[in-house]
Design an enzyme around this catalytic site. Structure first.
Site, PDB file in Angstrom:
ATOM      1  N   GLY A  11       0.804  -1.214   0.000  1.00 17.33           N
ATOM      2  CA  GLY A  11       0.000   0.000   0.000  1.00 17.33           C
ATOM      3  C   GLY A  11       0.839   1.267   0.000  1.00 17.33           C
ATOM      4  O   GLY A  11       1.975   1.280  -0.485  1.00 17.33           O
ATOM      5  N   ARG A 260       9.990  27.601  20.653  1.00 15.69           N
ATOM      6  CA  ARG A 260       9.428  26.504  21.445  1.00 15.69           C
ATOM      7  C   ARG A 260       8.173  25.940  20.777  1.00 15.69           C
ATOM      8  O   ARG A 260       7.843  24.786  20.956  1.00 15.69           O
ATOM      9  CB  ARG A 260       9.084  26.990  22.859  1.00 15.69           C
ATOM     10  CG  ARG A 260      10.299  27.373  23.666  1.00 15.69           C
ATOM     11  CD  ARG A 260       9.884  28.088  24.928  1.00 15.69           C
ATOM     12  NE  ARG A 260       9.075  29.271  24.620  1.00 15.69           N
ATOM     13  CZ  ARG A 260       8.485  30.044  25.533  1.00 15.69           C
ATOM     14  NH1 ARG A 260       8.609  29.752  26.817  1.00 15.69           N
ATOM     15  NH2 ARG A 260       7.790  31.093  25.172  1.00 15.69           N
ATOM     16  N   CYS A 276      -4.828   8.125   8.753  1.00 12.71           N
ATOM     17  CA  CYS A 276      -4.188   7.785  10.027  1.00 12.71           C
ATOM     18  C   CYS A 276      -4.512   8.655  11.242  1.00 12.71           C
ATOM     19  O   CYS A 276      -4.696   8.119  12.329  1.00 12.71           O
ATOM     20  CB  CYS A 276      -2.690   7.715   9.835  1.00 12.71           C
ATOM     21  SG  CYS A 276      -2.262   6.300   8.799  1.00 12.71           S
TER      22      CYS A 276
END
Ligand code: NAD
Ligand code: UGA
Length: 462
Positions: A11, A260, A276
């Site tokens: 995939g 930061r 995902c």
């Protein structure tokens, strides 16, 4: 030393990852196997422009390595038997049934792979988890592999993949880091080293990180959760910007200059998609809940809730701006893929925006440079909001962006394809009904230029 690799799953991860390993390690034979015959046939297409995964730079790599030391095949048993190292790179979608439905990762493909390896292997193997898995999956795989009764020894490594689609090749060639988790035993350390040696063919040693298996498995879910959280955070701010006169692009720039915080992954949008982020966060939430960590679970779940809200409010805004009805109106979608430079549409925000607009009886025409009509219909059918016939009545794909926009009441930008910027927007405007609206879900276009032409232009977060 590893001489033969098998990868189960051809995939979006298995294909590109193995192509790059094969290119960088001509001394290793790499065979990618899959049950899906059509997919394997496409990987073997004579013209590598027709391979099933579109990624910039990938077709050239496949052309170079395929037939030399890179092979695509449906003969799974044979490839397992030959291999010293087996990567499992199969899909691990959200469960759609039973306990954990809608949250937990469905590990049936993983278990099938483990059982197949257990059945077929006659020599010792290193099994590498490439798929994204819940923390502690390695122990289930080991359980299956350790009960073959044929004396074959297995080592299990976790080697999660961090590539992003659209930049897969660049990410694989120069990864921020490669993560390898393994057993702390001498055999485990030896297995780790053999995988380190493969990556060391092109990745600097200091970027190859080794940990215990559980840290590696959990780091992958954590990385995706943090990335998605940044998008939901800036998207939450986008709504506040719209109400207060602040501009989310300016806010993102201002905070991103703080070293930061950092400037990446602060682009406000119609909502994140892809196969995902959502699945991995839901999985994380599920894991936290199974340990009784409800505050942890709620904290991460909010990232998904915010994302759903962002997609919904984009659709709602289109409806309310078009005088509270889109019934019978043509809305043109530019983009369907979940991000630019990929043909992948899984969980794309476009699907959900289209679904909402179709429920309001809009007529949608879609142009995406890499997505065809059958994919669009299958994405919508999957939601089961309406029948295939009803979806076909409501949405069509157009091969041409100009005809997609012709006679439209509004255009919605769903994917940030670069080419959309370069269109002749005057020509598009001339062909549309007036007032001509643009809803830019990617903050891609130039507001001043579009307003000068006469468009009513709305972006996210300003
Ligand atoms: P995919 O659906 O594109 O590919 C998986 C392939 O595995 C399919 O072609 C399927 O036919 C095959 N398969 C399933 N079971 C099989 C079996 N038993 N034997 C042989 N083949 C089998 O999935 P993907 O996007 O490549 O993702 C794979 C894994 O990698 C997932 O766990 C995902 O979370 C993770 N991941 C994906 C990305 C991404 O960008 N897509 C990035 C990092 C990690
Ligand atoms: C993501 C991660 O970036 C990869 O590291 C990871 O390996 C992969 O998931 C995975 O595990 O599958 P991917 O989903 O391919 O990669 O693409 P991203 O670039 O992360 O984009 C995801 C979604 O977020 C897209 O819809 C994108 O448009 C959106 N996004 C991203 C934003 O809306 N704003 C941003 O600032 C960044």
């Amino acid at each position: 030393m590893i001489k033969t690799i098998c990868c189960i799953g051809a995939g979006y991860v298995g294909g590109p990852t193995m192509a790059v390993i094969a290119q960088k390690c001509p001394h290793i034979k790499v065979t990618v196997v899959d049950l899906n015959e059509k997919r394997i046939a496409a990987w073997n297409e004579a013209n590598t422009d027709n391979i099933p995964v579109y990624e910039p730079g990938l077709s050239a790599i496949v052309a170079e390595a395929r037939g030399r030391n890179l092979f695509f095949s449906t003969e799974v048993d044979k490839a397992i038997e030959e291999a010293d190292m087996i990567f499992i790179s199969v899909n691990t979608p959200t469960k759609t049934y039973g306990v954990g439905k809608g949250m937990a990762a469905d590990l049936k493909h993983i278990e099938l792979c483990a059982r197949q390896i257990a059945r077929v292997a006659k020599t010792d193997k290193i099994v590498v988890e490439k798929s994204t898995l819940p923390v502690r999956t390695a122990s289930a795989i080991k359980d299956i592999l350790d009960h073959t009764g044929n004396g074959v020894q297995f080592q299990i490594l976790s080697n999660p993949e961090f590539l992003a689609e659209g930049t897969a090749v660049a990410d694989l060639l120069a990864p921020d880091r490669v993560l390898i988790g393994g057993d702390t035993t001498p055999e485990g350390q030896k297995a780790i080293q053999s995988l380190v040696d493969i990556y060391a063919n092109w990745v600097p040693q200091e970027r190859i990180l080794t940990t215990n298996v559980w840290s590696s498995e959990l780091s992958k879910l954590t990385a995706n959760a943090f990335l998605a959280q940044r998008v939901s955070s800036i998207n939450a701010m986008s709504e506040l910007c719209e109400r207060t006169g602040a501009d989310v692009n300016e806010v993102a720039r201002a905070i991103g200059m703080d070293s930061r915080i950092g400037s990446k992954f602060l682009k406000s949008s119609v909502g994140f998609g892809g196969s995902c982020f959502q699945k991995d966060i839901l999985n994380l939430v599920y894991i936290a809940k199974t340990y009784g960590l409800n505050e942890v679970a709620d904290y991460w779940e909010q990232v998904i809730i915010m994302n759903d809200h962002q997609k919904r409010r984009f659709a709602k805004n289109i409806i309310s701006t078009l005088y509270n009805t889109v019934s019978g109106k043509k809305i043109a979608f530019l983009g369907w893929a979940f991000k630019k430079d990929t043909n992948d549409t899984r969980e794309s925000a476009a699907i959900y925006v289209a679904d909402d607009l179709l429920s309001e009886q809009a007529h949608i025409s879609v142009f995406d440079p890499k997505v065809k009509e059958d994919q669009i219909l299958s994405d919508l059918n999957y939601l089961e909001t309406r029948t295939d016939t009803e979806n076909k009545k409501g949405i069509v794909a157009d091969e041409n962006p100009y005809s997609a926009c012709k006679d439209a009441h509004a255009i919605a930008i769903l994917t940030e394809w670069d080419e959309f910027r370069d269109y002749n927007w005057q020509q598009i405007y001339d062909g549309m009904l007036k007032p001509a609206f643009v809803f830019d879900g990617r903050n891609l276009l130039d507001k001043t230029e579009l307003e000068k032409i006469g468009f009513v232009y709305q972006s996210i977060g300003s």
